[in-house]
Scaffold this motif. Structure first.
Motif, mmCIF file in Angstrom:
data_model
loop_
_atom_site.group_PDB
_atom_site.id
_atom_site.type_symbol
_atom_site.label_atom_id
_atom_site.label_comp_id
_atom_site.label_asym_id
_atom_site.label_seq_id
_atom_site.Cartn_x
_atom_site.Cartn_y
_atom_site.Cartn_z
ATOM 1 N N LEU A 10 5.130 89.891 91.317
ATOM 2 C CA LEU A 10 4.654 91.245 91.556
ATOM 3 C C LEU A 10 4.908 92.145 90.344
ATOM 4 O O LEU A 10 4.080 92.999 89.997
ATOM 5 N N LEU A 11 6.069 91.951 89.701
ATOM 6 C CA LEU A 11 6.349 92.735 88.497
ATOM 7 C C LEU A 11 5.346 92.427 87.388
ATOM 8 O O LEU A 11 4.853 93.327 86.690
ATOM 9 N N THR A 42 4.150 96.695 100.917
ATOM 10 C CA THR A 42 4.011 95.686 101.975
ATOM 11 C C THR A 42 4.989 94.541 101.764
ATOM 12 O O THR A 42 5.630 94.047 102.719
ATOM 13 N N TYR A 43 5.145 94.104 100.519
ATOM 14 C CA TYR A 43 6.068 92.999 100.238
ATOM 15 C C TYR A 43 7.503 93.402 100.558
ATOM 16 O O TYR A 43 8.278 92.623 101.136
ATOM 17 N N LEU A 67 14.672 93.024 93.761
ATOM 18 C CA LEU A 67 14.167 93.999 94.727
ATOM 19 C C LEU A 67 14.313 95.420 94.191
ATOM 20 O O LEU A 67 13.426 96.258 94.355
ATOM 21 N N ARG A 68 15.444 95.700 93.562
ATOM 22 C CA ARG A 68 15.626 97.020 92.969
ATOM 23 C C ARG A 68 14.566 97.291 91.892
ATOM 24 O O ARG A 68 14.042 98.407 91.772
ATOM 25 N N ALA A 69 14.259 96.270 91.092
ATOM 26 C CA ALA A 69 13.229 96.432 90.062
ATOM 27 C C ALA A 69 11.881 96.762 90.699
ATOM 28 O O ALA A 69 11.122 97.613 90.200
ATOM 29 N N LEU A 70 11.569 96.073 91.835
ATOM 30 C CA LEU A 70 10.302 96.357 92.526
ATOM 31 C C LEU A 70 10.279 97.781 93.075
ATOM 32 O O LEU A 70 9.251 98.468 93.029
ATOM 33 N N VAL A 71 11.418 98.246 93.602
ATOM 34 C CA VAL A 71 11.476 99.615 94.121
ATOM 35 C C VAL A 71 11.289 100.632 92.988
ATOM 36 O O VAL A 71 10.597 101.643 93.151
ATOM 37 N N VAL A 72 11.912 100.356 91.840
ATOM 38 C CA VAL A 72 11.731 101.247 90.683
ATOM 39 C C VAL A 72 10.256 101.328 90.297
ATOM 40 O O VAL A 72 9.701 102.413 90.061
ATOM 41 N N VAL A 73 9.595 100.164 90.229
ATOM 42 C CA VAL A 73 8.166 100.134 89.896
ATOM 43 C C VAL A 73 7.359 100.890 90.940
ATOM 44 O O VAL A 73 6.408 101.621 90.629
ATOM 45 N N TRP A 74 7.729 100.727 92.223
ATOM 46 C CA TRP A 74 6.997 101.396 93.310
ATOM 47 C C TRP A 74 7.057 102.911 93.138
ATOM 48 O O TRP A 74 6.052 103.600 93.281
ATOM 49 N N TRP A 75 8.240 103.459 92.813
ATOM 50 C CA TRP A 75 8.375 104.897 92.641
ATOM 51 C C TRP A 75 7.612 105.401 91.408
ATOM 52 O O TRP A 75 6.979 106.457 91.451
ATOM 53 N N LEU A 76 7.670 104.635 90.320
ATOM 54 C CA LEU A 76 6.954 105.053 89.115
ATOM 55 C C LEU A 76 5.446 105.039 89.330
ATOM 56 O O LEU A 76 4.726 105.961 88.917
ATOM 57 N N VAL A 77 4.943 103.970 89.979
ATOM 58 C CA VAL A 77 3.507 103.899 90.257
ATOM 59 C C VAL A 77 3.095 105.002 91.227
ATOM 60 O O VAL A 77 2.037 105.633 91.086
#
Length: 472
Positions: A10-11, A42-43, A67-77
């Motif tokens: 996903l990243l 969703t993931y 998971l933390r990296a995905l959350v960071v990306v989610w907030w930036l996007v």
């Protein structure tokens, strides 16, 4: 167990999507960001976590890092998507899109909020302690940047009030006037009439007297003062100045110019002409044109002269007759036919046979042409000290325009036979007369009419006809 390969995939997808979206249209970027935001959210929910603060189930180890990296990306996007939505909504208004102050401010607030949430809730950093520690640094920076901060806050105040927009013509006090080409956090960029770019800090704009020349219209009112001898009747001067406004194409007829006597003494009187033009950029040219016309009409009206201008002096002042001797001018003056005209009188009609030259001694006359379905079109105006009809007389073509009087005045008709007889007796004048006709083609206010009268596009053919006429 959490599969770190899925998070890594996903990243990688987020990085690839960001590269693809770069340089695309706004709607395409918004679509890619929305899909990416939905996929990551969703993931995370499927794995029992959540990007929202304090709602996810914590984990440890490498899986927790992914998971933390995905959350960071989610907030930036997500922050980027909200910024693009604001730009899209404000972009429907052209002036709001060009004035980017509030869009930039909203973007800064959104990104700062997203970063604060990431540091405080996702990465579990003590942001509050960091803010307290940096308080002294913030005070120092605030003192050092107080002028810049003043410009920023003044820019916010100007943006809230919106006294002008990009593309408006404004004047700030007595120092700067021009068209706004850019508005930003710190200053305005103004394109001046001298073709310079003036950068004015927002703090000076907020303190100065702002006049928006584009609202409600771009029309500009100007005033020109003229001094005339006191012994001349004010009614005569007022009429001549009004005629001068009629001879200036840049002066608007609606609203009508206003001519007043503003000061008087034993020696001279001062008159003020107040008029309107279509744009501030032509005010200086309109003033110059009006002053030149006033000076010319005063000259031909005998104002400031020991005696009124005679008919012979009038003829000698014209380009067409400047090569003639005094005796020859006097012979022409004896053949002149004086016509007194009133407003609306027709001197000659369109399609009439060209048989005379008309010299204007006083008043203002208008040239117009009937052109089928489009109706009558004004070609120009002529006043005292100008002439019309020499090219049609020489070429023998019918008049291609109608000449009517706008004011009371006098038109002097010079029959073509009288001019031909004079030139026939003095062949040496042919070259001089041809030169005069050439200069007449370029005379101010007569270019359009001169082109209309000439029946040929070939200068050589035209001047061959001139020479033939002169040698009849």
């Amino acid at each position: 167990m959490h599969d770190p390969l899925a998070s890594l995939g996903l990243l990688a997808l987020a990085v690839f999507a960001t590269i693809i979206a770069h340089g695309r249209g706004l709607l395409v970027r918004m679509g890619i960001e929305a899909v990416l935001l939905l996929a990551i959210g969703t993931y995370l929910l499927w794995r029992g976590s959540s990007p929202l603060p304090h709602l996810g189930s914590g984990s440890s180890g490498l899986a927790d890092a992914w998971l933390r990296a995905l959350v960071v990306v989610w907030w930036l996007v997500g922050a980027r998507l909200v910024v693009n939505v604001i730009v899209f909504v404000r972009g429907r208004d052209q002036k709001s899109r060009e004035a980017r102050l509030f869009s930039d401010l909203a973007s800064a607030i959104i990104y700062i909020t997203a970063i604060w949430i990431i540091l405080n809730s996702v990465l579990d950093l003590n942001v509050q302690g960091l803010l307290v520690t940096s308080g002294v640094i913030a005070i120092v920076l605030g003192l050092a940047l107080q002028n810049t901060l003043a410009d920023v806050f003044c820019g916010l105040a100007i943006g809230l009030e919106q006294p002008f927009h990009v593309g408006d013509r404004i004047s700030i006090g007595d120092s700067v006037e021009g068209v706004i080409v850019q508005m930003n956090w710190r200053s305005l960029r103004i394109h001046t009439d001298d073709d310079d770019i003036a950068t004015v800090p927002n703090s000076l704009v907020a303190k100065g007297l702002i006049v928006n020349r584009s609202v409600p219209t771009r029309h500009r009112v100007a005033t020109v003062e003229t001094v005339a001898p006191a012994e001349v009747a004010p009614e005569t001067i007022l009429d001549l100045i009004w005629q001068a406004t009629l001879l200036c194409p840049s002066i608007l007829s609606v609203p009508a110019p206003s001519i007043t006597l503003c000061r008087t003494d034993l020696v001279s009187n001062t008159y003020a002409a107040r008029f309107s033009v279509s744009d501030s950029s032509i005010v200086a040219a309109a003033k110059s044109s009006l002053l030149r016309q006033v000076r010319r009409l005063f000259r031909y009206g005998g104002i400031g002269r020991p005696h009124p201008m005679s008919v012979g002096e009038l003829l000698r002042s014209l380009t067409l007759f400047e090569a003639l001797s005094q005796e020859e001018v006097d012979r022409l003056a004896r053949d002149l036919i004086v016509q007194s005209v009133s407003p609306g009188d027709t001197i000659f009609e369109q399609e009439a046979i060209s048989s005379s030259i008309y010299v204007i001694e006083a008043g203002v006359l208008e040239l117009s042409r009937e052109s089928g379905q489009s109706g009558s079109r004004v070609l120009g105006r002529i006043g005292a000290g100008e002439y019309i009809g020499e090219l049609g007389l020489i070429t023998g073509s019918p008049r291609s325009f109608t000449l009517k009087a706008l004011t009371h005045g006098k038109a002097l008709e010079l029959p073509g036979a009288a001019l031909a007889k004079l030139l026939h007796s003095n062949a040496a004048l042919n070259a001089e007369m041809e030169r005069s006709v050439r200069k007449g083609l370029a005379q101010i206010h007569r270019d359009d009419a001169a082109r209309d009268v000439a029946p040929t596009d070939q200068p050589a053919d035209l001047f061959a006809q001139i020479r033939m006429f002169f040698r009849v």
